[in-house]
Design a protein around this motif. Sequence first.
Motif, short mmCIF file in Angstrom:
data_model
loop_
_atom_site.label_atom_id
_atom_site.label_comp_id
_atom_site.label_asym_id
_atom_site.label_seq_id
_atom_site.Cartn_x
_atom_site.Cartn_y
_atom_site.Cartn_z
N UNK A 59 79.61 0.12 56.68
CA UNK A 59 79.27 -1.15 56.04
C UNK A 59 78.69 -2.23 56.95
N UNK A 60 78.96 -2.15 58.24
CA UNK A 60 78.56 -3.25 59.12
C UNK A 60 77.78 -2.83 60.36
N UNK A 61 77.44 -1.56 60.49
CA UNK A 61 76.76 -1.12 61.72
C UNK A 61 75.43 -1.85 61.95
N UNK A 62 74.56 -1.99 60.95
CA UNK A 62 73.31 -2.73 61.21
C UNK A 62 73.57 -4.19 61.63
N UNK A 63 74.55 -4.81 61.02
CA UNK A 63 74.91 -6.18 61.38
C UNK A 63 75.48 -6.24 62.80
N UNK A 64 76.32 -5.28 63.13
CA UNK A 64 76.88 -5.20 64.48
C UNK A 64 75.76 -4.98 65.50
N UNK A 65 74.82 -4.11 65.19
CA UNK A 65 73.68 -3.87 66.08
C UNK A 65 72.88 -5.16 66.30
N UNK A 66 72.67 -5.90 65.23
CA UNK A 66 71.93 -7.17 65.34
C UNK A 66 72.67 -8.15 66.24
N UNK A 67 73.98 -8.24 66.07
CA UNK A 67 74.79 -9.16 66.89
C UNK A 67 74.74 -8.75 68.36
N UNK A 68 74.79 -7.44 68.61
CA UNK A 68 74.70 -6.94 69.99
C UNK A 68 73.35 -7.28 70.60
N UNK A 69 72.30 -7.01 69.86
CA UNK A 69 70.95 -7.31 70.36
C UNK A 69 70.79 -8.80 70.61
N UNK A 70 71.31 -9.62 69.70
CA UNK A 70 71.23 -11.08 69.86
C UNK A 70 71.98 -11.52 71.12
N UNK A 71 73.19 -11.01 71.31
CA UNK A 71 74.02 -11.43 72.43
C UNK A 71 73.56 -10.88 73.77
N UNK A 72 73.05 -9.65 73.78
CA UNK A 72 72.72 -8.98 75.03
C UNK A 72 71.22 -8.87 75.29
N UNK A 73 70.42 -9.16 74.29
CA UNK A 73 68.97 -9.10 74.47
C UNK A 73 68.41 -7.71 74.42
N UNK A 74 69.23 -6.72 74.11
CA UNK A 74 68.77 -5.34 74.07
C UNK A 74 69.68 -4.54 73.15
N UNK A 75 69.10 -3.64 72.40
CA UNK A 75 69.87 -2.78 71.50
C UNK A 75 70.69 -1.76 72.32
N UNK A 76 71.90 -1.50 71.89
CA UNK A 76 72.76 -0.50 72.51
C UNK A 76 73.30 0.44 71.42
N UNK A 77 73.56 1.67 71.79
CA UNK A 77 74.24 2.60 70.90
C UNK A 77 75.70 2.18 70.86
N UNK A 78 76.27 2.15 69.65
CA UNK A 78 77.67 1.76 69.49
C UNK A 78 78.52 3.01 69.38
N UNK A 79 79.56 3.05 70.14
CA UNK A 79 80.53 4.14 70.11
C UNK A 79 81.88 3.59 69.69
#
Length: 79
Positions: A59-79
Amino acid sequence: MTPENLQAVWKEISNALREAVSQDTFVRWFKDAELVALSDDELTLRVPNNIYQVWIEANYLPLLQSAITFALGKRRTVR
């Protein structure tokens, strides 16, 4: 990374998530998550149990990815 650095990074990601979901949703699904590892390519979260993992992924993976990219400036794989 030290545990303190991981906590600081998770705080940045959490702040981005808080702005994107209701307070109830954040408290229910993300408050107890913990960032336990971070590399240039991936990020590892610890959640209380598999139900959290499955629900966040479904339910939230795309949103989590966006938050990660926003905070870190780069997309990361979530484990």
